[in-house]
Motif scaffolding. Structure first.
Motif, short mmCIF file in Angstrom:
data_model
loop_
_atom_site.label_atom_id
_atom_site.label_comp_id
_atom_site.label_asym_id
_atom_site.label_seq_id
_atom_site.Cartn_x
_atom_site.Cartn_y
_atom_site.Cartn_z
N PRO A 128 10.61 -46.04 -0.25
CA PRO A 128 9.94 -45.10 -1.16
C PRO A 128 10.87 -44.07 -1.81
O PRO A 128 10.47 -43.40 -2.75
N TYR A 129 12.10 -43.93 -1.27
CA TYR A 129 13.01 -42.89 -1.79
C TYR A 129 14.09 -43.46 -2.70
O TYR A 129 14.99 -42.74 -3.10
N ILE A 154 2.71 -51.25 4.99
CA ILE A 154 3.34 -51.47 6.31
C ILE A 154 2.28 -51.98 7.30
O ILE A 154 2.50 -52.93 8.04
N TYR A 164 11.00 -44.35 10.79
CA TYR A 164 9.88 -43.64 10.17
C TYR A 164 8.67 -43.63 11.11
O TYR A 164 8.20 -44.69 11.55
N ASN A 208 14.24 -42.19 6.03
CA ASN A 208 13.42 -41.22 6.76
C ASN A 208 13.47 -41.62 8.23
O ASN A 208 13.01 -42.73 8.56
N VAL A 217 14.36 -48.87 6.56
CA VAL A 217 14.26 -47.99 5.38
C VAL A 217 15.69 -47.85 4.86
O VAL A 217 16.44 -46.98 5.30
N TYR A 249 12.02 -53.92 10.76
CA TYR A 249 11.58 -52.89 9.81
C TYR A 249 12.76 -51.99 9.48
O TYR A 249 13.42 -51.47 10.40
N GLY A 284 2.46 -46.65 0.47
CA GLY A 284 3.33 -47.57 1.19
C GLY A 284 2.83 -47.76 2.61
O GLY A 284 3.05 -48.80 3.24
N GLN A 285 2.14 -46.73 3.11
CA GLN A 285 1.66 -46.79 4.50
C GLN A 285 0.75 -48.00 4.71
O GLN A 285 0.87 -48.71 5.71
N ASP A 344 11.35 -51.05 3.46
CA ASP A 344 10.47 -49.97 3.04
C ASP A 344 11.31 -48.94 2.27
O ASP A 344 12.17 -48.29 2.85
N SER A 385 4.38 -42.24 -4.29
CA SER A 385 4.12 -40.93 -3.68
C SER A 385 5.25 -39.94 -3.90
O SER A 385 5.02 -38.76 -4.11
N ARG A 405 -2.19 -42.11 -3.97
CA ARG A 405 -2.25 -43.14 -2.93
C ARG A 405 -1.90 -44.51 -3.50
O ARG A 405 -2.65 -45.48 -3.33
N SER A 425 6.60 -47.07 -3.22
CA SER A 425 5.47 -46.16 -3.38
C SER A 425 5.72 -45.23 -4.56
O SER A 425 6.87 -44.93 -4.90
#
Ligand SMILES: Cc1ncc(COP(=O)(O)O)c(C=O)c1O
Length: 404
Positions: free
Chosen positions: A207-208, A106, A127, A177, A172, A170, A102-103, A205, A237, A245, A235
């Motif tokens: 990812p969780y 962004i 984040y 996070n 989350v 931006y 995900g990095q 964003d 991850s 990745r 993501s």
């Protein structure tokens, strides 16, 4: 000397927001609540190994050829279907780009959108990796606080009225996070309405999002998008393994084309062999069943953390009670500088670490909060570490040193 030749965006006097986050303590008693890593005892190593073999056996040498900028079409189709099912986003593989975590997504969005000085709104705290990526494009930041149900939309609207040039927000929204907070569905809808009214882009964003302990994922902000102005990022991850990745984004129209353009210049394409293996893994395994196992562990670890905060932390501390994800956020009285405390008291005396709040603010100016991550530790270790940390915090609040 050669520093004079560097671009201003990599100003060597200012370290990356991601550097020095985790202090290394060689003491055998050390317990770290700092790194936000998933629990590696839960990684499906055998199944992923098998999936790599399947991908190689099926495709042979061709698998190792250059592939496509957007990424493996079968995997993109599966991810599009997944966010359709769990996030109510109506999309197709054509709108998905596979990224290096995900990095990278962004960073690509920042690169595609931001000129130096452009105005960007972020949640505060936010984040740290997003700050590291955005910082490189030299934006002017506006921080917007969080409430128990997510971003404070009244503050956001006031900020937008004052700074109508804000072009990117931006956020989350799921098990945030660093705070663990989740944005309500009503706010997701209202946020899109604000984006339409004030003409900005939302970078969502998430990812969780799969890791709600007792609830299924909420509709994504992107599901309310009527004008193609929400870019959704997620993501694998946190629900598979970070070293794969593999992140991904969903975007539309000109934004999608712009992101693809900068992506192509950056690395041509992502890791095709890995993506074929992940696709084979998803064919042979039930990812949702795996996620259920993860949630059972993280639920228990989070409960241990919250119980320890209640038992051992001073009454003056406030903390979040996350419903999913990896993190808890603690706020201490303003007089407590947790950054200094970590280096001078907590690490040397109690051998416990956390990430101080300064790292999560664009101006690095809030000193009395900390992010605690419980994802890699057993409930017993969480309890032991939090007991030691709580004693330190009680002493700091009372202004006295504990004796060990
Ligand atoms: C909110 C958030 N976004 C993005 C990332 C990036 O993760 P990855 O690049 O491994 O997908 C992380 C990792 O901790 C995160 O917490």
């Amino acid at each position: 000397m050669l520093n004079d030749l560097l671009a201003t965006r990599v100003n060597p006097d200012v370290p990356s927001a991601l550097s020095g986050l985790f202090v290394n303590d060689p003491d055998p008693r050390a317990i770290s609540f700092a790194a936000g890593s998933p629990n590696e005892s839960l990684f499906p190593v055998a199944a992923v190994k098998e999936a790599f073999n399947t991908a190689i056996d099926t495709q042979g040498a061709h698998l190792f050829q250059y592939q496509s900028t957007q990424g493996n079409p079968d995997l993109r189709a599966k991810l599009a279907a997944r966010i359709g099912k769990w996030g109510r986003v109506t999309t197709t593989a054509d709108h998905v780009i596979l990224t290096v975590g995900g990095q990278q997504a962004i960073e690509l969005v920042a690169k595609a959108l931001l000129n130096p000085g452009d105005e960007v709104a972020v949640e505060v705290p936010t984040y740290v990796g997003a700050l590291a990526a955005l910082d490189l494009y030299q934006p002017t930041y506006y921080g917007v606080g969080l409430q128990a149900d997510g971003l404070d939309l009244d503050v956001l609207e006031t900020t937008l009225k004052r700074h109508p040039g804000i072009k990117l927000l931006y956020t989350v929204p799921d098990f945030h996070n660093p705070t663990g907070i989740t944005m309500s569905v009503a706010k997701r809808q209202q946020l899109v309405a604000l984006a339409n009214r004030y003409d900005f882009i939302i970078l969502e964003d998430s990812p969780y999002r799969d890791l709600g302990y007792d609830q299924g994922p909420l509709p994504a902000i992107k599901s309310f998008d009527t004008e193609g102005r929400v870019i959704f990022v997620s993501s694998l991850s946190k629900i598979l393994m970070p070293a794969l990745r593999t992140g991904w984004l969903v975007a539309d129209g000109d934004l999608l084309a712009a992101i693809l353009k900068v992506r192509q210049a950056s690395d041509l394409e992502a890791t095709g062999v890995t993506h074929a293996a992940i696709n084979a893994y998803l064919d042979a395994n039930d990812l949702d069943a795996h996620v259920t196992v993860l949630k059972d562990h993280y639920r228990e670890q989070c409960a241990a953390m919250v119980a320890a905060l209640r038992a051992y932390f001073p009454d003056e501390a406030t903390f979040t009670t996350p419903a999913g994800g990896f993190f808890d956020w603690v706020t201490l009285p303003e007089s407590v500088d947790v950054d200094q405390l970590l280096r001078t008291q907590v690490m040397p005396n109690a051998h416990v670490s956390y990430v101080p709040s300064t790292n999560f603010y664009p101006a690095r100016d809030v000193h009395n909060g900390m992010r605690l991550c419980f994802s890699g530790l057993t409930p017993d270790v969480i309890d032991a570490g939090m007991h030691r940390l709580g004693d330190q915090m009680k002493a700091a609040v009372r202004g006295v040193k504990p004796v060990f």
